[in-house]
Scaffold this active site. Structure first.
Site, PDB file in Angstrom:
ATOM      1  N   HIS A 128      -2.200  -5.444   1.683  1.00  0.00           N
ATOM      2  CA  HIS A 128      -3.490  -6.146   1.587  1.00  0.00           C
ATOM      3  C   HIS A 128      -3.215  -7.527   1.015  1.00  0.00           C
ATOM      4  CE1 HIS A 128      -7.593  -7.194   0.427  1.00  0.00           C
ATOM      5  NE2 HIS A 128      -7.061  -7.611  -0.706  1.00  0.00           N
ATOM      6  N   ARG A 179      -1.453 -14.448   4.420  1.00  0.00           N
ATOM      7  CA  ARG A 179      -2.133 -13.820   5.562  1.00  0.00           C
ATOM      8  C   ARG A 179      -1.318 -13.982   6.842  1.00  0.00           C
ATOM      9  NH1 ARG A 179      -6.775 -11.760   4.549  1.00  0.00           N
ATOM     10  NH2 ARG A 179      -7.636 -11.890   6.644  1.00  0.00           N
ATOM     11  N   THR A 226      -4.873  -7.441  10.698  1.00  0.00           N
ATOM     12  CA  THR A 226      -5.194  -6.191   9.987  1.00  0.00           C
ATOM     13  C   THR A 226      -4.747  -4.973  10.793  1.00  0.00           C
ATOM     14  OG1 THR A 226      -7.140  -7.289   9.077  1.00  0.00           O
ATOM     15  CG2 THR A 226      -7.082  -4.893   8.915  1.00  0.00           C
ATOM     16  N   ASN A 284      -1.753   0.186   6.817  1.00  0.00           N
ATOM     17  CA  ASN A 284      -1.294  -1.111   7.341  1.00  0.00           C
ATOM     18  C   ASN A 284      -0.422  -1.888   6.353  1.00  0.00           C
ATOM     19  OD1 ASN A 284      -3.338  -1.916   5.636  1.00  0.00           O
ATOM     20  ND2 ASN A 284      -4.329  -3.288   7.095  1.00  0.00           N
ATOM     21  N   ARG A 329       2.877  -6.412   9.163  1.00  0.00           N
ATOM     22  CA  ARG A 329       2.140  -5.278   9.742  1.00  0.00           C
ATOM     23  C   ARG A 329       2.702  -4.871  11.099  1.00  0.00           C
ATOM     24  NH1 ARG A 329      -3.422  -7.749   7.493  1.00  0.00           N
ATOM     25  NH2 ARG A 329      -3.757  -6.386   5.697  1.00  0.00           N
ATOM     26  N   LYS A 351       0.819  -1.217   0.000  1.00  0.00           N
ATOM     27  CA  LYS A 351       0.000   0.000   0.000  1.00  0.00           C
ATOM     28  C   LYS A 351       0.860   1.278   0.000  1.00  0.00           C
ATOM     29  CE  LYS A 351      -3.937  -2.133   2.395  1.00  0.00           C
ATOM     30  NZ  LYS A 351      -4.949  -1.922   3.453  1.00  0.00           N
TER      31      LYS A 351
HETATM   32  P1  CMP Z   1      -7.253  -4.601   3.913  1.00  0.00           P
HETATM   33  O1  CMP Z   1      -6.714  -5.973   4.124  1.00  0.00           O
HETATM   34  O2  CMP Z   1      -6.714  -3.841   2.750  1.00  0.00           O
HETATM   35  O3  CMP Z   1      -8.845  -4.679   3.771  1.00  0.00           O
HETATM   36  C1  CMP Z   1      -9.690  -3.593   4.100  1.00  0.00           C
HETATM   37  C2  CMP Z   1      -8.958  -2.489   4.791  1.00  0.00           C
HETATM   38  O4  CMP Z   1      -9.770  -1.585   5.519  1.00  0.00           O
HETATM   39  C3  CMP Z   1      -8.038  -3.086   5.837  1.00  0.00           C
HETATM   40  O5  CMP Z   1      -6.962  -3.754   5.232  1.00  0.00           O
HETATM   41  C4  CMP Z   1      -7.682  -1.854   6.650  1.00  0.00           C
HETATM   42  O6  CMP Z   1      -6.583  -1.147   6.103  1.00  0.00           O
HETATM   43  C5  CMP Z   1      -8.926  -0.972   6.512  1.00  0.00           C
HETATM   44  N1  CMP Z   1      -9.661  -0.846   7.781  1.00  0.00           N
HETATM   45  C6  CMP Z   1      -9.813   0.293   8.494  1.00  0.00           C
HETATM   46  N2  CMP Z   1     -10.531   0.072   9.599  1.00  0.00           N
HETATM   47  C7  CMP Z   1     -10.843  -1.250   9.615  1.00  0.00           C
HETATM   48  C8  CMP Z   1     -11.576  -2.093  10.507  1.00  0.00           C
HETATM   49  N3  CMP Z   1     -12.137  -1.629  11.626  1.00  0.00           N
HETATM   50  N4  CMP Z   1     -11.680  -3.406  10.217  1.00  0.00           N
HETATM   51  C9  CMP Z   1     -11.139  -3.909   9.061  1.00  0.00           C
HETATM   52  N5  CMP Z   1     -10.430  -3.140   8.168  1.00  0.00           N
HETATM   53  C10 CMP Z   1     -10.290  -1.832   8.445  1.00  0.00           C
END
Ligand code: CMP
Length: 144
Positions: free
Chosen positions: A117, A87, A93, A114, A104, A11
């Site tokens: 993805h 993962r 996340t 973060n 992460r 990202k």
């Molecule tokens: P990603 O794996 O890219 O998928 C969705 C993204 O939303 C996640 O990583 C985070 O960067 C973002 N995000 C922000 N707030 C939340 C949350 N509360 N739960 C899940 N994803 C979140």
């Protein structure tokens, strides 16, 4: 173990920190091969479409604002159990909850910024890969 493909996005926060190589190194060390890759600055409509599943979540606007804030480095990873393996390498996340040694925990600043993805299932991996790559852009030769 079945060979799988998964989508990985490095990202904008990680691009700004100049740590693409450090992140890719973790995939390769774990036996995942990069079989397609591109730099891409997502348009707002591309980001909204990619993350459509989250459209009703409170964090949606911040997520989209962040994802269009700079280029991403998007890859297809291939290897045994690639979806789950990626993962595990990424970690939770929320970087505050991620295990030490995961991408992460080591490189991310917040749940929005973060660093990476990764597809969360084999079905979503297929959809996410085809969102960004045509089959002719994927290096299909068998890897050891
Ligand atoms: P990603 O794996 O890219 O998928 C969705 C993204 O939303 C996640 O990583 C985070 O960067 C973002 N995000 C922000 N707030 C939340 C949350 N509360 N739960 C899940 N994803 C979140």
């Amino acid at each position: 173990m079945l060979k799988q493909r998964t989508l990985s996005i490095i990202k904008p926060d990680a691009i700004r920190k100049n740590i693409i190589g450090k992140i890719i190194n973790r995939f390769e060390e774990a036996g995942l091969c990069i079989i397609a890759a591109k730099f891409k600055k997502l348009s707002r409509s591309e980001a909204e479409s990619f993350y459509y599943i989250h459209k009703d979540r409170a964090f949606f606007k911040e997520l989209i604002d962040f994802m269009v804030s700079g280029p991403s480095f998007i890859q297809v990873l291939e290897g045994d159990d690639a979806v789950q393996k990626n993962r595990n390498i990424m970690g939770n996340t929320d970087p505050k909850k991620a295990d030490i040694g995961t991408i992460r925990a080591d490189f991310a600043d917040s749940i929005d910024a973060n660093a990476v993805h990764g597809s969360d299932s084999i079905d979503n991996a297929v959809k996410e890969i085809s969102f960004f790559f045509s089959e002719t852009e994927i290096y299909a030769q068998e890897h050891k």
